[in-house]
Motif scaffolding. Structure first.
Motif, PDB file in Angstrom:
ATOM      1  N   GLY A  48       0.558  -1.220  -0.129  1.00 56.12           N
ATOM      2  CA  GLY A  48      -0.050  -0.504   0.038  1.00 56.12           C
ATOM      3  C   GLY A  48       0.676   1.352  -0.368  1.00 56.12           C
ATOM      4  O   GLY A  48       1.973   1.189   0.824  1.00 56.12           O
ATOM      5  N   HIS A  49      -0.030   1.926  -0.615  1.00 52.28           N
ATOM      6  CA  HIS A  49       0.805   3.734  -0.443  1.00 52.28           C
ATOM      7  C   HIS A  49       1.808   3.745  -1.106  1.00 52.28           C
ATOM      8  O   HIS A  49       2.282   2.910  -2.203  1.00 52.28           O
ATOM      9  N   GLY A  50       3.317   4.688  -1.051  1.00 52.97           N
ATOM     10  CA  GLY A  50       4.232   5.104  -1.627  1.00 52.97           C
ATOM     11  C   GLY A  50       4.720   6.418  -1.764  1.00 52.97           C
ATOM     12  O   GLY A  50       3.696   6.971  -2.252  1.00 52.97           O
ATOM     13  N   GLY A  51       5.611   6.764  -2.695  1.00 51.99           N
ATOM     14  CA  GLY A  51       6.156   7.871  -2.740  1.00 51.99           C
ATOM     15  C   GLY A  51       5.672   9.219  -1.820  1.00 51.99           C
ATOM     16  O   GLY A  51       5.823   8.721  -0.881  1.00 51.99           O
ATOM     17  N   GLN A  52       4.802  10.023  -2.266  1.00 52.52           N
ATOM     18  CA  GLN A  52       4.593  11.197  -1.142  1.00 52.52           C
ATOM     19  C   GLN A  52       3.605  10.329  -0.673  1.00 52.52           C
ATOM     20  O   GLN A  52       2.633  11.711   0.353  1.00 52.52           O
ATOM     21  N   ASP A  53       2.481   9.304  -0.756  1.00 51.91           N
ATOM     22  CA  ASP A  53       1.561   9.085   0.425  1.00 51.91           C
ATOM     23  C   ASP A  53       2.189   8.321   1.179  1.00 51.91           C
ATOM     24  O   ASP A  53       2.662   7.037   0.621  1.00 51.91           O
ATOM     25  N   THR A  54       2.875   8.504   2.007  1.00 58.42           N
ATOM     26  CA  THR A  54       3.276   7.993   2.809  1.00 58.42           C
ATOM     27  C   THR A  54       2.604   6.673   4.101  1.00 58.42           C
ATOM     28  O   THR A  54       2.277   5.636   4.695  1.00 58.42           O
ATOM     29  N   GLY A  55       0.976   7.047   3.877  1.00 60.63           N
ATOM     30  CA  GLY A  55       0.304   6.261   4.730  1.00 60.63           C
ATOM     31  C   GLY A  55       0.010   6.573   5.778  1.00 60.63           C
ATOM     32  O   GLY A  55      -0.032   7.709   6.476  1.00 60.63           O
ATOM     33  N   ALA A  56      -0.533   5.731   6.882  1.00 63.38           N
ATOM     34  CA  ALA A  56      -0.310   6.050   8.637  1.00 63.38           C
ATOM     35  C   ALA A  56       1.277   6.169   8.729  1.00 63.38           C
ATOM     36  O   ALA A  56       2.369   5.862   8.501  1.00 63.38           O
ATOM     37  N   MET A  57       1.581   7.533   9.870  1.00 64.92           N
ATOM     38  CA  MET A  57       2.743   7.963  10.388  1.00 64.92           C
ATOM     39  C   MET A  57       2.465   7.020  11.697  1.00 64.92           C
ATOM     40  O   MET A  57       1.633   7.281  12.291  1.00 64.92           O
ATOM     41  N   GLY A  58       3.768   6.732  12.542  1.00 69.07           N
ATOM     42  CA  GLY A  58       4.005   6.282  13.964  1.00 69.07           C
ATOM     43  C   GLY A  58       5.215   7.503  14.045  1.00 69.07           C
ATOM     44  O   GLY A  58       5.547   8.175  13.529  1.00 69.07           O
ATOM     45  N   LYS A  92       7.789  -2.142  -6.306  1.00 73.29           N
ATOM     46  CA  LYS A  92       8.888  -2.733  -5.710  1.00 73.29           C
ATOM     47  C   LYS A  92       9.838  -1.759  -5.240  1.00 73.29           C
ATOM     48  O   LYS A  92      10.853  -2.129  -4.571  1.00 73.29           O
ATOM     49  N   THR A  93       9.326  -0.425  -5.337  1.00 73.21           N
ATOM     50  CA  THR A  93       9.925   0.187  -4.878  1.00 73.21           C
ATOM     51  C   THR A  93       9.033   1.736  -4.140  1.00 73.21           C
ATOM     52  O   THR A  93       8.318   1.294  -4.237  1.00 73.21           O
ATOM     53  N   ASP A  94       9.765   2.937  -3.307  1.00 73.91           N
ATOM     54  CA  ASP A  94       9.051   3.687  -3.279  1.00 73.91           C
ATOM     55  C   ASP A  94       8.166   5.389  -3.859  1.00 73.91           C
ATOM     56  O   ASP A  94       9.190   6.330  -4.046  1.00 73.91           O
ATOM     57  N   VAL A  95       7.737   4.226  -5.082  1.00 71.73           N
ATOM     58  CA  VAL A  95       6.680   5.506  -5.597  1.00 71.73           C
ATOM     59  C   VAL A  95       5.066   5.017  -5.252  1.00 71.73           C
ATOM     60  O   VAL A  95       4.591   4.387  -4.358  1.00 71.73           O
ATOM     61  N   PHE A  96       4.464   6.423  -5.954  1.00 76.23           N
ATOM     62  CA  PHE A  96       3.319   6.590  -5.812  1.00 76.23           C
ATOM     63  C   PHE A  96       2.530   5.734  -7.084  1.00 76.23           C
ATOM     64  O   PHE A  96       2.599   6.156  -8.149  1.00 76.23           O
ATOM     65  N   VAL A  97       1.729   4.822  -6.380  1.00 79.94           N
ATOM     66  CA  VAL A  97       1.025   4.385  -7.815  1.00 79.94           C
ATOM     67  C   VAL A  97      -0.696   4.567  -7.601  1.00 79.94           C
ATOM     68  O   VAL A  97      -1.156   3.794  -6.224  1.00 79.94           O
ATOM     69  N   PRO A  98      -1.681   5.514  -8.841  1.00 77.88           N
ATOM     70  CA  PRO A  98      -3.296   5.542  -8.125  1.00 77.88           C
ATOM     71  C   PRO A  98      -3.310   4.011  -8.004  1.00 77.88           C
ATOM     72  O   PRO A  98      -3.297   2.588  -8.293  1.00 77.88           O
ATOM     73  N   LEU A  99      -5.211   3.925  -7.114  1.00 77.07           N
ATOM     74  CA  LEU A  99      -5.430   3.140  -6.616  1.00 77.07           C
ATOM     75  C   LEU A  99      -6.139   1.999  -8.256  1.00 77.07           C
ATOM     76  O   LEU A  99      -5.639   0.864  -8.350  1.00 77.07           O
ATOM     77  N   ASP A 100      -6.948   3.117  -9.112  1.00 75.80           N
ATOM     78  CA  ASP A 100      -7.277   2.117  -9.797  1.00 75.80           C
ATOM     79  C   ASP A 100      -6.211   1.246 -11.086  1.00 75.80           C
ATOM     80  O   ASP A 100      -5.903   0.113 -11.729  1.00 75.80           O
ATOM     81  N   MET A 101      -4.692   2.152 -10.980  1.00 76.67           N
ATOM     82  CA  MET A 101      -3.464   1.398 -12.218  1.00 76.67           C
ATOM     83  C   MET A 101      -3.190  -0.087 -10.875  1.00 76.67           C
ATOM     84  O   MET A 101      -3.113  -0.699 -11.924  1.00 76.67           O
ATOM     85  N   ARG A 102      -3.870  -0.313  -9.623  1.00 77.98           N
ATOM     86  CA  ARG A 102      -3.300  -1.558  -9.118  1.00 77.98           C
ATOM     87  C   ARG A 102      -4.408  -2.601  -9.858  1.00 77.98           C
ATOM     88  O   ARG A 102      -3.664  -3.255 -10.049  1.00 77.98           O
ATOM     89  N   SER A 103      -5.353  -2.196  -9.658  1.00 76.08           N
ATOM     90  CA  SER A 103      -6.213  -3.346 -10.189  1.00 76.08           C
ATOM     91  C   SER A 103      -6.051  -3.232 -11.928  1.00 76.08           C
ATOM     92  O   SER A 103      -6.507  -4.506 -11.671  1.00 76.08           O
ATOM     93  N   LYS A 104      -6.162  -2.164 -12.294  1.00 70.94           N
ATOM     94  CA  LYS A 104      -5.928  -2.325 -13.631  1.00 70.94           C
ATOM     95  C   LYS A 104      -5.073  -3.482 -14.087  1.00 70.94           C
ATOM     96  O   LYS A 104      -4.718  -4.281 -14.730  1.00 70.94           O
ATOM     97  N   LEU A 105      -3.155  -3.455 -13.119  1.00 71.46           N
ATOM     98  CA  LEU A 105      -2.566  -4.391 -13.504  1.00 71.46           C
ATOM     99  C   LEU A 105      -3.087  -5.639 -13.019  1.00 71.46           C
ATOM    100  O   LEU A 105      -2.477  -6.439 -14.097  1.00 71.46           O
ATOM    101  N   ALA A 106      -3.931  -6.031 -11.913  1.00 73.30           N
ATOM    102  CA  ALA A 106      -3.943  -7.468 -11.546  1.00 73.30           C
ATOM    103  C   ALA A 106      -4.546  -7.699 -13.035  1.00 73.30           C
ATOM    104  O   ALA A 106      -5.128  -8.612 -13.102  1.00 73.30           O
TER     105      ALA A 106
END
Length: 397
Positions: A48-58, A92-106
């Motif tokens: 999940g997340h990646g790039g400018q989208d850090t996700g949850a922060m501890g 596989k690296t710290d990049v941002f991938v839009p949610l719809d592109m993740r589904s499209k890839l699958a």
């Protein structure tokens, strides 16, 4: 006499042709049977997340980093154990991938399973533990909050309102309408999610927060069984300290891998069983088929473990699980004549052995693993399943 010899000559020449026709029909039949057997060939792992989208922060960690590490470990385990399974990563690296592109890839890859890895967060520091989601209608405010937080990722994308059909990540009403979309792979997704939670609870010793349903964009348009795993809470200081360690990430990746392995075996063995049943019935006479249908009927029986002594405590070994009831006369269980079945949350679980102490069941479990490598110990108190830790504490007391 000559006429007889003539016909005999003709039949003799034609006999090899009949043999070849017979072989051809048998080959065609076997080929058709083989093609019916399903094999899990592709899995998409989605950190999940990646790039400018850090996700949850501890306090000292970011979700995007932890989930990437766990995802890469998970993929490596699958590739080493199953060279015939193609592992596809959404990143596989710290990049941002839009949610719809993740589904499209699958979808475009023709994947058989989609696993999205995340970490959780909460305004309170108290919640902890692991949970797994499948696509569906949220049933609690907590499920809604988690899905809305994960879906808010779309605000990093341009023109998200048009792309996601008017969905507003800040509107609960908008979310409820979105989450009514049906998931045609719900049963398979629930099976995988249940296996993951079993592994988290029994092997990784994490608090089991259960299998839940909610509407996630990353699962929305997937045309295959899909789960979203929340490894733990970065908002809980103690759990964050655990999640950032190499040991924790290895345990968690290993738990998801074992669930994947059991799921793969489950769906493939069920496909083989179905195909073999069709193959066998196709070469029987109509009378034999009718007799088989009558004599092989088997009603699911929910087995409640009976305590062996006054303590009410009993240990067993779970060898497999299935969303459909499997006859205990099946060849799958040929090495274990006393297989028991019980039903939990729509999943049939199969256990063997009945021991009063953990030491006894541990020794027995090692023997079971020679046949079922992923077998593990389960415990019951007065017929109800309890955690191994709780059982061992009861034994000590």
């Amino acid at each position: 006499m000559q006429r007889v010899n003539k016909y005999t000559f003709q039949l003799t020449n034609f006999f090899p042709v009949l043999i070849w026709i017979g072989f051809f029909l048998l080959f065609f039949h076997i080929t058709a049977y083989t093609q019916e057997i399903y094999k899990l060939k592709k899995v998409v792992i989605d950190p999940g997340h990646g790039g400018q989208d850090t996700g949850a922060m501890g306090r000292k960690s970011k979700e995007k980093d932890i989930v990437l590490n766990v995802s890469l470990k998970l993929g490596n385990y699958i590739e080493n154990a199953f060279p015939d399974v193609e592992v596809i990563y959404t990143r596989k690296t710290d990049v941002f991938v839009p949610l719809d592109m993740r589904s499209k890839l699958a979808n475009e890859s023709g994947a058989d399973l989609f696993i999205s890895i995340h970490c959780n967060a909460n305004p309170s520091k108290a919640p902890y533990g692991a949970e797994t989601y499948v696509m569906g209608l949220h049933k609690t405010q907590g499920n809604l909050d988690v899905a809305m937080r994960e879906n808010a990722v779309i605000t990093y994308e341009e023109d998200y309102s048009t792309k996601y059909e008017g969905y507003d990540p800040n509107s609960a009403e908008s979310f409820i309408i979105f989450s009514l979309i049906q998931n045609s792979f719900l049963e398979q997704s629930l099976n995988m999610a249940s296996l993951i939670q079993d592994e988290f609870r029994e092997r990784a010793r994490r608090r089991d927060r259960g299998v839940k349903q909610a509407g996630f964009f990353v699962l929305w348009q997937n045309s295959m069984p899909s789960v979203l795993v929340e490894l733990g809470f970065l908002s809980n200081p103690k759990e964050e300290d655990y999640l950032v360690t190499h040991e924790a990430q290895t345990y968690l990746a290993s738990a998801v891998f074992r669930a994947f392995k059991e799921y793969k075996n489950m769906v493939e063995s069920r496909s083989t069983f179905t195909a073999e049943s069709r193959f066998d019935s196709s070469i029987k006479s109509e009378t034999e088929i009718q007799e088989t249908n009558v004599t092989s009927q088997w009603k699911p029986e929910v087995v409640i473990a009976k305590p062996a002594d006054k303590s009410g405590l009993l240990y067993k070994v779970q060898i497999t699980a299935s969303s459909n009831s499997v006859p205990r006369t099946s060849a799958v269980f040929k090495n274990f004549p006393n297989v028991e079945e019980y039903l939990v949350d729509g999943l049939y679980k199969y256990v063997v052995g009945s021991k009063n102490t953990y030491d006894e069941i541990s020794e027995y479990c090692q023997k079971v693993k020679e046949v079922f490598p992923d077998a593990f110990i389960v415990a019951f108190k007065d017929g109800k399943q309890i955690s191994i830790d709780h059982a061992r504490k009861l034994s000590t007391n």
